[in-house]
Design a protein around this motif. Structure first.
Motif, PDB file in Angstrom:
ATOM      1  N   UNK A 100      40.209  47.100  33.000  1.00  0.00           N
ATOM      2  CA  UNK A 100      39.737  46.941  34.373  1.00  0.00           C
ATOM      3  C   UNK A 100      39.951  48.217  35.193  1.00  0.00           C
ATOM      4  N   UNK A 101      38.892  48.661  35.870  1.00  0.00           N
ATOM      5  CA  UNK A 101      39.000  49.762  36.832  1.00  0.00           C
ATOM      6  C   UNK A 101      39.325  49.188  38.201  1.00  0.00           C
ATOM      7  N   UNK A 102      40.184  49.861  38.932  1.00  0.00           N
ATOM      8  CA  UNK A 102      40.555  49.405  40.275  1.00  0.00           C
ATOM      9  C   UNK A 102      40.297  50.529  41.265  1.00  0.00           C
ATOM     10  N   UNK A 103      40.252  50.180  42.555  1.00  0.00           N
ATOM     11  CA  UNK A 103      40.011  51.203  43.569  1.00  0.00           C
ATOM     12  C   UNK A 103      41.198  52.158  43.654  1.00  0.00           C
ATOM     13  N   UNK A 104      40.982  53.272  44.339  1.00  0.00           N
ATOM     14  CA  UNK A 104      41.980  54.348  44.339  1.00  0.00           C
ATOM     15  C   UNK A 104      43.295  53.918  44.989  1.00  0.00           C
ATOM     16  N   UNK A 105      43.234  53.005  45.962  1.00  0.00           N
ATOM     17  CA  UNK A 105      44.475  52.530  46.583  1.00  0.00           C
ATOM     18  C   UNK A 105      45.303  51.749  45.575  1.00  0.00           C
ATOM     19  N   UNK A 106      44.661  50.820  44.872  1.00  0.00           N
ATOM     20  CA  UNK A 106      45.372  50.041  43.869  1.00  0.00           C
ATOM     21  C   UNK A 106      45.823  50.914  42.704  1.00  0.00           C
ATOM     22  N   UNK A 107      45.039  51.919  42.390  1.00  0.00           N
ATOM     23  CA  UNK A 107      45.324  52.776  41.247  1.00  0.00           C
ATOM     24  C   UNK A 107      46.662  53.490  41.373  1.00  0.00           C
ATOM     25  N   UNK A 149      50.784  44.498  41.432  1.00  0.00           N
ATOM     26  CA  UNK A 149      51.113  43.421  40.501  1.00  0.00           C
ATOM     27  C   UNK A 149      50.559  42.051  40.914  1.00  0.00           C
ATOM     28  N   UNK A 150      50.762  41.571  42.159  1.00  0.00           N
ATOM     29  CA  UNK A 150      50.246  40.238  42.513  1.00  0.00           C
ATOM     30  C   UNK A 150      48.736  40.124  42.356  1.00  0.00           C
ATOM     31  N   UNK A 151      48.006  41.136  42.821  1.00  0.00           N
ATOM     32  CA  UNK A 151      46.545  41.105  42.725  1.00  0.00           C
ATOM     33  C   UNK A 151      46.106  41.083  41.265  1.00  0.00           C
ATOM     34  N   UNK A 152      46.719  41.918  40.448  1.00  0.00           N
ATOM     35  CA  UNK A 152      46.352  42.006  39.037  1.00  0.00           C
ATOM     36  C   UNK A 152      46.607  40.703  38.298  1.00  0.00           C
ATOM     37  N   UNK A 153      47.753  40.108  38.528  1.00  0.00           N
ATOM     38  CA  UNK A 153      48.103  38.879  37.812  1.00  0.00           C
ATOM     39  C   UNK A 153      47.192  37.724  38.208  1.00  0.00           C
ATOM     40  N   UNK A 154      46.686  37.766  39.436  1.00  0.00           N
ATOM     41  CA  UNK A 154      45.823  36.689  39.914  1.00  0.00           C
ATOM     42  C   UNK A 154      44.377  36.834  39.463  1.00  0.00           C
ATOM     43  N   UNK A 155      43.934  38.071  39.236  1.00  0.00           N
ATOM     44  CA  UNK A 155      42.510  38.304  38.983  1.00  0.00           C
ATOM     45  C   UNK A 155      42.169  38.651  37.544  1.00  0.00           C
ATOM     46  N   UNK A 156      43.134  39.094  36.756  1.00  0.00           N
ATOM     47  CA  UNK A 156      42.837  39.565  35.401  1.00  0.00           C
ATOM     48  C   UNK A 156      42.826  38.425  34.394  1.00  0.00           C
ATOM     49  N   UNK A 157      41.969  38.569  33.388  1.00  0.00           N
ATOM     50  CA  UNK A 157      41.936  37.590  32.300  1.00  0.00           C
ATOM     51  C   UNK A 157      43.131  37.777  31.366  1.00  0.00           C
ATOM     52  N   UNK A 158      43.423  39.041  31.052  1.00  0.00           N
ATOM     53  CA  UNK A 158      44.545  39.371  30.173  1.00  0.00           C
ATOM     54  C   UNK A 158      45.274  40.580  30.750  1.00  0.00           C
ATOM     55  N   UNK A 159      46.570  40.638  30.525  1.00  0.00           N
ATOM     56  CA  UNK A 159      47.316  41.784  31.047  1.00  0.00           C
ATOM     57  C   UNK A 159      48.537  42.103  30.186  1.00  0.00           C
ATOM     58  N   UNK A 160      48.928  43.386  30.287  1.00  0.00           N
ATOM     59  CA  UNK A 160      50.113  43.895  29.590  1.00  0.00           C
ATOM     60  C   UNK A 160      50.966  44.640  30.601  1.00  0.00           C
TER      61      UNK A 160
END
Length: 283
Positions: free
Chosen positions: A200-207, A214-225
């Motif tokens: 997943x690519x994210x905007x420069x602020x999140x990058x 972390x909260x945004x990623x865990x809520x929106x991603x299908x899989x994560x490491x």
């Protein structure tokens, strides 16, 4: 008797005072909200440190995973957390589609792969004049697609991971990899035993907010490491193998980028691709 000028100054003074009080109140509320959000991020991080991550990782896990990158150093700069976990349970293969413009970078990639736990025999580096290291050049889709498909079939790969259509940094070489595997999916050339995934690519602020994403990623991603800060020397040490590329701005990247702490992935499927292409055509 109060003059009109005195009344005006008094009104302006009241207005300035009100604006100051309002700004102070808003600032306090924003500060409280930010403090609460940081607290949530820290809480989630420490919670995730003590939770089994396998439920959120790629299903299986894949027995043989092929990571397709554009340049030497992509593997550690963008996919480090995923590699850390998968090398413990899977055979990881690395297909790098260019040497990055310098023969020295081949040696650096092999050294980095060794530090990441990827056997040298599992690393393939392409040397093709039609695949130049150039952020303005989109590589021929058919060449990349055929190369990926050959590796999938010859190594019995059951999962392929590469960049999504934004390529993390909008680098056209990165984006070419996405369109190559998308074409394989649309043309139904991918063996049924193999799944396709994109980073997943994210905007420069999140990058560059690392743990705060972390909260945004865990809520929106299908899989994560996710790796811990104790594991980050693993990533840092591997990046140092790319001596020619380890300049000051990449050192800063390795400190602040969320890709050195967290990888979020999505599965590529035919329905989503057709919808995506339709939306692009409408635009």
């Amino acid at each position: 008797m109060m003059s009109s000028t005195d009344g005006l100054f008094e009104s302006m003074g009241d207005l300035v005072s009100w604006c100051w009080e309002y700004a102070t109140e808003i600032s306090c509320q924003v500060l409280i909200a930010l403090t609460a959000y940081v607290g949530v991020c820290v809480f989630l991080y420490y919670l995730m440190k003590h939770v089994d991550h396998r439920a959120w990782q790629l299903p299986g896990p894949p027995a043989r995973l092929l990571l397709v990158t554009a340049h030497p150093d992509d593997e550690v700069m963008f996919f480090g957390p995923m590699i850390y976990w998968l090398t413990q349970s899977s055979q990881v293969y690395l297909l790098c589609m260019s040497i990055g413009g310098d023969m020295q970078r081949k040696e650096e990639l092999w050294a980095c792969a060794k530090r990441l736990g990827i056997p040298e025999a599992n690393v393939t580096i392409m040397m093709c004049t039609e695949l130049p290291d150039n952020p303005a050049v989109q590589w021929p889709e058919e060449i990349v697609a055929e190369t990926v498909l050959h590796h999938v079939e010859s190594c019995k790969i059951d999962a392929v991971v590469t960049f999504d259509k934004h390529g993390v940094s909008k680098h056209k070489n990165h984006i070419s990899l996405y369109f190559a595997i998308a074409s394989l999916c649309i043309e139904k050339k991918v063996p049924t035993y193999c799944k396709l995934y994109t980073l997943e690519s994210v905007n420069i602020f999140r990058k560059y907010t690392q743990l705060l994403d972390l909260p945004v990623s865990l809520l929106t991603a299908s899989y994560w490491y996710l790796i811990t800060y104790q594991h980050r020397p693993y990533i840092q040490n591997a990046m140092k193998a790319h001596e020619s590329q380890y300049v000051w701005f990449r050192k800063l990247y390795m400190i602040f980028s969320r890709y050195t702490l967290l990888n979020t992935l999505h599965e590529v499927n035919l329905l989503d691709l057709e919808l995506d292409l339709q939306l692009d055509d409408d635009d």
